[in-house]
Structure formats: structure tokens, C-alpha cells
Design a protein around this motif. Structure first.
Motif, PDB file in Angstrom:
ATOM      1  N   LEU A  38       0.857  -1.193   0.000  1.00 36.58           N
ATOM      2  CA  LEU A  38       0.000   0.000   0.000  1.00 36.58           C
ATOM      3  C   LEU A  38       0.891   1.241   0.000  1.00 36.58           C
ATOM      4  O   LEU A  38       2.071   1.155   0.347  1.00 36.58           O
ATOM      5  CB  LEU A  38      -0.910  -0.006   1.235  1.00 36.58           C
ATOM      6  N   ASN A  40       0.938   3.680   1.970  1.00 34.72           N
ATOM      7  CA  ASN A  40       1.328   4.191   3.299  1.00 34.72           C
ATOM      8  C   ASN A  40       2.380   3.323   3.987  1.00 34.72           C
ATOM      9  O   ASN A  40       2.612   3.462   5.177  1.00 34.72           O
ATOM     10  CB  ASN A  40       0.078   4.357   4.174  1.00 34.72           C
ATOM     11  N   SER A  42       2.264   0.058   4.497  1.00 38.54           N
ATOM     12  CA  SER A  42       1.735  -1.237   4.929  1.00 38.54           C
ATOM     13  C   SER A  42       1.608  -2.152   3.709  1.00 38.54           C
ATOM     14  O   SER A  42       1.770  -1.700   2.578  1.00 38.54           O
ATOM     15  CB  SER A  42       0.351  -1.064   5.548  1.00 38.54           C
ATOM     16  N   ILE A  53      -3.037  -7.073   7.429  1.00 39.84           N
ATOM     17  CA  ILE A  53      -2.423  -5.819   6.990  1.00 39.84           C
ATOM     18  C   ILE A  53      -1.147  -5.735   7.813  1.00 39.84           C
ATOM     19  O   ILE A  53      -1.214  -5.649   9.040  1.00 39.84           O
ATOM     20  CB  ILE A  53      -3.295  -4.578   7.312  1.00 39.84           C
ATOM     21  N   SER A  55       2.021  -3.825   8.957  1.00 37.60           N
ATOM     22  CA  SER A  55       2.530  -2.457   9.051  1.00 37.60           C
ATOM     23  C   SER A  55       3.808  -2.457   9.847  1.00 37.60           C
ATOM     24  O   SER A  55       4.024  -3.360  10.658  1.00 37.60           O
ATOM     25  CB  SER A  55       1.513  -1.571   9.771  1.00 37.60           C
ATOM     26  N   ASP A  57       4.414  -0.764  12.300  1.00 34.08           N
ATOM     27  CA  ASP A  57       4.067  -0.658  13.715  1.00 34.08           C
ATOM     28  C   ASP A  57       3.096  -1.747  14.173  1.00 34.08           C
ATOM     29  O   ASP A  57       2.322  -1.544  15.092  1.00 34.08           O
ATOM     30  CB  ASP A  57       3.498   0.742  14.000  1.00 34.08           C
TER      31      ASP A  57
HETATM   32  C1  LIG Z   1      -2.421   1.907   5.567  1.00 34.49           C
HETATM   33  O1  LIG Z   1      -3.713   1.778   5.040  1.00 34.49           O
HETATM   34  C2  LIG Z   1      -4.421   0.606   5.459  1.00 34.49           C
HETATM   35  C3  LIG Z   1      -5.782   0.527   4.768  1.00 34.49           C
HETATM   36  O2  LIG Z   1      -6.033   1.527   3.906  1.00 34.49           O
HETATM   37  C4  LIG Z   1      -4.565   0.611   6.957  1.00 34.49           C
HETATM   38  O3  LIG Z   1      -5.251  -0.526   7.385  1.00 34.49           O
HETATM   39  C5  LIG Z   1      -3.183   0.654   7.577  1.00 34.49           C
HETATM   40  O4  LIG Z   1      -3.289   0.715   8.974  1.00 34.49           O
HETATM   41  C6  LIG Z   1      -2.418   1.880   7.079  1.00 34.49           C
HETATM   42  N1  LIG Z   1      -1.043   1.791   7.581  1.00 34.49           N
HETATM   43  C7  LIG Z   1      -0.450   2.787   8.252  1.00 34.49           C
HETATM   44  C8  LIG Z   1       0.956   2.562   8.661  1.00 34.49           C
HETATM   45  O5  LIG Z   1      -1.043   3.830   8.512  1.00 34.49           O
END
Ligand SMILES: *[C@@H]1O[C@H](CO)[C@@H](O)[C@H](O)[C@H]1NC(C)=O
Length: 205
Positions: A38, A40, A42, A53, A55, A57
Motif C-alpha cells: 500500500l 502508506n 503497509s 495488513i 505495518s 508498527d
Molecule cells: C495503511 O492503510 C491501510 C488501509 O487503507 C490501513 O489498514 C493501515 O493501517 C495503514 N497503515 C499505516 C501505517 O497507517
């Protein structure tokens, strides 16, 4: 003796591969069949009984269950939606992913039979290994159909999806089980011939 150990070892290798593929996301997020990064940072990691998902973190995963709404997740991450007929077909295919766990279980039974058998017992271990091969092949075809369709769709709609480690493990397990079945059967035939020869030589046959 050599063929006998090769067959048993190959069954063990396939069993291990199928176990690892079975504990893919949502159980272990890093083991996946397909992942989509993604924007962002993740990534979505699709497994056999759910998805995560992942990430930097921490991971957020679906509960473990048979079948999941893969098309919904694709639109949730901002990729063009599948039409409802496609979404239903994809959901149906995700339900068949339980065949990974079944293939792992049948391989485990073949392994126990191979470890506990001698001579004619190997024929039985070989048959069960062949059954595991058929199930693993069926689920491998389902994997490439399901995740290949999703990958193609994501790639065509501005994303970039990559097949994960688990899909190659299932492919390797299916190939391994094919040779395991042959090697185990071979052990049965040569083992029997050797016994007959030994009996003839000692005059008890
Ligand atoms: C990135 O986007 C996804 C879904 O759109 C979300 O679930 C996830 O937490 C986001 N990751 C961060 C690091 O913000």
C-alpha cells in the motif's frame, strides 16, 4: 533401503512445506500467497484462512476461518472493485483453501505409514502419498487461479501484487509428493524382491 529412505524423506519434506503454507496469514503474516503493498508503507498479505495488513508498527489480521471476502479487501485498499459475480466466485475459491490443511493432514498420515511400515505397508503409504499429491495439485491449481486472478486485476488497476512464498511451497510440495509416491512404491517392490531372494538363498522359501 536407499529408495525406502528417499520416499520417506520426500513425504516428510512435502508435509513440512504444506504445514508452513497452512500456517500462512492470518496465523503468520509473513507467510502469504499474494501480497499487495500500500502507499502508506503497509501491505496486505493474503493467506489460506484469512489475511493481514502488515505495518511497520504491527499487524492487524482477520480471524482464522474458512473463506474470506478477498474482493472486498481489494476495494478497501482503493483498487477498482470486482463485479459481484467475480467477487462471489473469488469468495468460493477462498473456501477451497482449506484443502491446504487437508493436504498437510493426508501427507502426515502418509509419513506415519511410511515410518511404521515395511514391505507391503509401503504400497499403502505410497497410495496415501499419491492421494496427498492429488489434493495438493488441486489446491495448487486453485491457488494460481484465485491469486492469479486477483494479481492480474490489481496489476491492471494501478497496483502491484506479488505472489508470496506460500504459493511456491505448495507447488514444491505437489511435485515432491509425486516423486515421494513413486519412490515409496519402488521401496515396496524392491523390498519385496529382496526378501524373496533372501528367503530363496536361505532355503526357507
Ligand atoms: C495503511 O492503510 C491501510 C488501509 O487503507 C490501513 O489498514 C493501515 O493501517 C495503514 N497503515 C499505516 C501505517 O497507517
Amino acid at each position: 533401503m536407499f529408495a525406502l529412505h528417499v520416499g520417506t524423506f520426500l513425504i516428510f519434506a512435502a508435509f513440512a512445506l504444506l504445514i508452513v503454507a497452512s500456517i500462512s496469514a492470518p496465523t503468520v503474516a509473513k507467510i502469504d500467497f499474494l501480497h499487495v503493498p500500500l502507499n502508506n508503507g503497509s501491505s496486505v498479505r493474503f493467506g489460506s484462512l484469512g489475511f493481514c495488513i502488515m505495518s511497520p508498527d504491527g499487524n492487524s489480521c482477520t480471524p482464522t476461518g474458512v473463506g474470506y471476502r478477498i474482493a472486498n479487501e481489494i476495494s478497501a485498499i482503493g483498487i477498482d472493485a470486482f463485479n459481484s459475480a467475480q467477487a462471489a466466485t473469488l469468495h468460493g475459491l477462498t473456501q477451497a483453501l482449506i484443502l491446504h490443511q487437508i493436504a498437510a493432514g493426508v501427507s502426515g498420515i502418509a509419513l506415519l505409514l511410511a515410518l511404521g511400515s515395511h514391505r507391503i505397508g509401503f504400497l499403502f503409504a505410497s497410495a496415501v502419498a499419491f492421494l496427498a499429491f492429488l489434493i495438493a495439485t488441486a489446491v495448487m491449481i486453485i491457488d494460481f487461479t484465485l491469486f492469479g486472478t486477483v494479481k492480474h486485476h490489481v496489476d491492471r488497476n494501478g497496483g502491484s501484487a506479488t505472489f508470496g512464498n506460500a504459493i511456491w511451497m505448495v507447488l514444491a510440495a505437489a511435485i515432491t509428493l509425486f516423486f515421494a509416491s513413486i519412490a515409496t512404491c519402488f521401496a515396496c517392490i524392491t523390498g519385496r524382491r529382496r526378501t524373496r531372494r533372501t528367503r530363496a538363498a536361505t532355503g526357507t522359501y
